[in-house]
Design an enzyme around this catalytic site. Structure first.
Site, mmCIF file in Angstrom:
data_model
loop_
_atom_site.group_PDB
_atom_site.id
_atom_site.type_symbol
_atom_site.label_atom_id
_atom_site.label_comp_id
_atom_site.label_asym_id
_atom_site.label_seq_id
_atom_site.Cartn_x
_atom_site.Cartn_y
_atom_site.Cartn_z
ATOM 1 C CE1 TYR A 186 -5.911 44.882 -20.911
ATOM 2 C CE2 TYR A 186 -6.807 47.039 -20.900
ATOM 3 C CZ TYR A 186 -6.342 45.801 -21.658
ATOM 4 O OH TYR A 186 -6.044 45.806 -22.894
ATOM 5 C CE LYS B 173 -3.050 44.649 -22.484
ATOM 6 N NZ LYS B 173 -2.254 43.717 -23.440
#
Length: 301
Positions: free
Chosen positions: A171, A175
């Protein structure tokens, strides 16, 4: 409401729940016509039941707004193209794209499977790239035809992408990649009348209320700092014509706080003017680090 989006057509991905739903409702409240995209999957990306996008459309229409649902997979070229097509076919134009869709598959790095890495990178990073690409192609064609748009793209990064987050290597990488994509897109698309920015929100969603349950809990009374709707006013402004001149920037948004993130920039430096010896580089690096700012702590460390 100020009506700063009257006449605009806005696409929001992952808009069936959480932040995306809050953004869609906020844009509609400001006069935008909204394409509500959501694949309807679970927290981990597995197929879900029902149509969350359809429910948000019903909410918007019940409040007197205009909206249409789109259930395509925006991490495929066909799905992303059909998303842009839904705006053009339904409303005849596209003004703003909000990339928000995503899910989590958290693991410590030594336990992180390749499939979980690929799935998270796919929905977050590829799921930003493909809608951006197809929207940008439309706006470039408009600009070349002499109809330069007042177009906006708002991408969704995270504090995990800016600082890192233990147990979220996939993640965090996705991002961080979204920030890089935002900077490149802002530079490339400026000539076509397109502004591109990113937000790093902190709010209570399906993704955060489990990982940070205590921090994200709603208070018994008073201001709910973690409510998703707190982030939406900034997203709406960035997606409106009122944000003219703002591009290539990253904002953190949490509760009532907005922060402009300043990102990587040169710090202390030294130039020997010739090649270093390995031992010398160590001495030089330690001196530079002593002069440099201490980086922010990794979440969960």
């Amino acid at each position: 409401m100020s009506g700063i989006c009257v006449g605009r057509v806005v696409v929001v991905t992952g808009a069936g729940r959480g932040l995306g739903r809050a953004h869609a409702l906020a844009f509609a409240a400001e006069g935008a016509r909204v394409v509500v995209n959501d694949l309807g999957v679970g927290l981990d990306g597995a197929p879900g039941s029902g149509s969350p996008a359809g429910r948000v459309v019903e909410e918007i229409r019940a409040a007197g707004g205009e909206a249409v649902a789109h259930g395509g997979d925006i991490a495929t070229s066909a799905g992303a193209e059909s998303l842009v097509g839904a705006a053009l076919e339904t409303y005849g134009r596209l003004d703003t794209l909000v990339n928000n869709a995503g899910f989590l598959r958290d693991r410590m790095l030594v336990n992180l499977d390749e499939d979980d890495w690929d799935a998270v990178l796919r929905v977050h990073l590829k799921g930003h790239f493909l809608p951006l690409k197809h929207a940008a192609a439309h706006w470039r064609a408009e600009a070349k035809a002499g109809r330069t748009p007042v177009a906006r793209i708002v991408n969704t990064s995270s504090g995990a992408g800016l600082l890192g987050s233990v147990g979220q290597g996939n993640y965090s990488a996705a991002k961080a990649g979204i920030v890089g994509l935002t900077l490149v897109a802002a530079a490339e698309l400026r000539r076509y009348g397109v502004q591109v920015n990113a937000v790093a929100p902190a709010a209570r969603t399906r993704m955060t209320e489990r990982t940070f349950a205590e921090t994200m809990a709603a208070p018994g009374s008073g201001f709910d700092a973690m409510a998703p709707g707190n982030v939406s006013p900034l997203v709406v402004w960035l997606g409106s014509a009122a944000s003219t001149g703002v591009t290539g920037r990253v904002f953190e948004a949490e509760g009532g706080r907005i922060t402009v993130m300043e990102g990587w920039r040169p710090g202390p430096t030294v130039d020997k003017g010739e090649r270093w010896e390995p031992a010398e580089t160590g001495e030089a690096a330690l001196k530079l680090l002593a002069e440099a700012e201490v980086p922010g702590a990794v979440y969960g460390a």
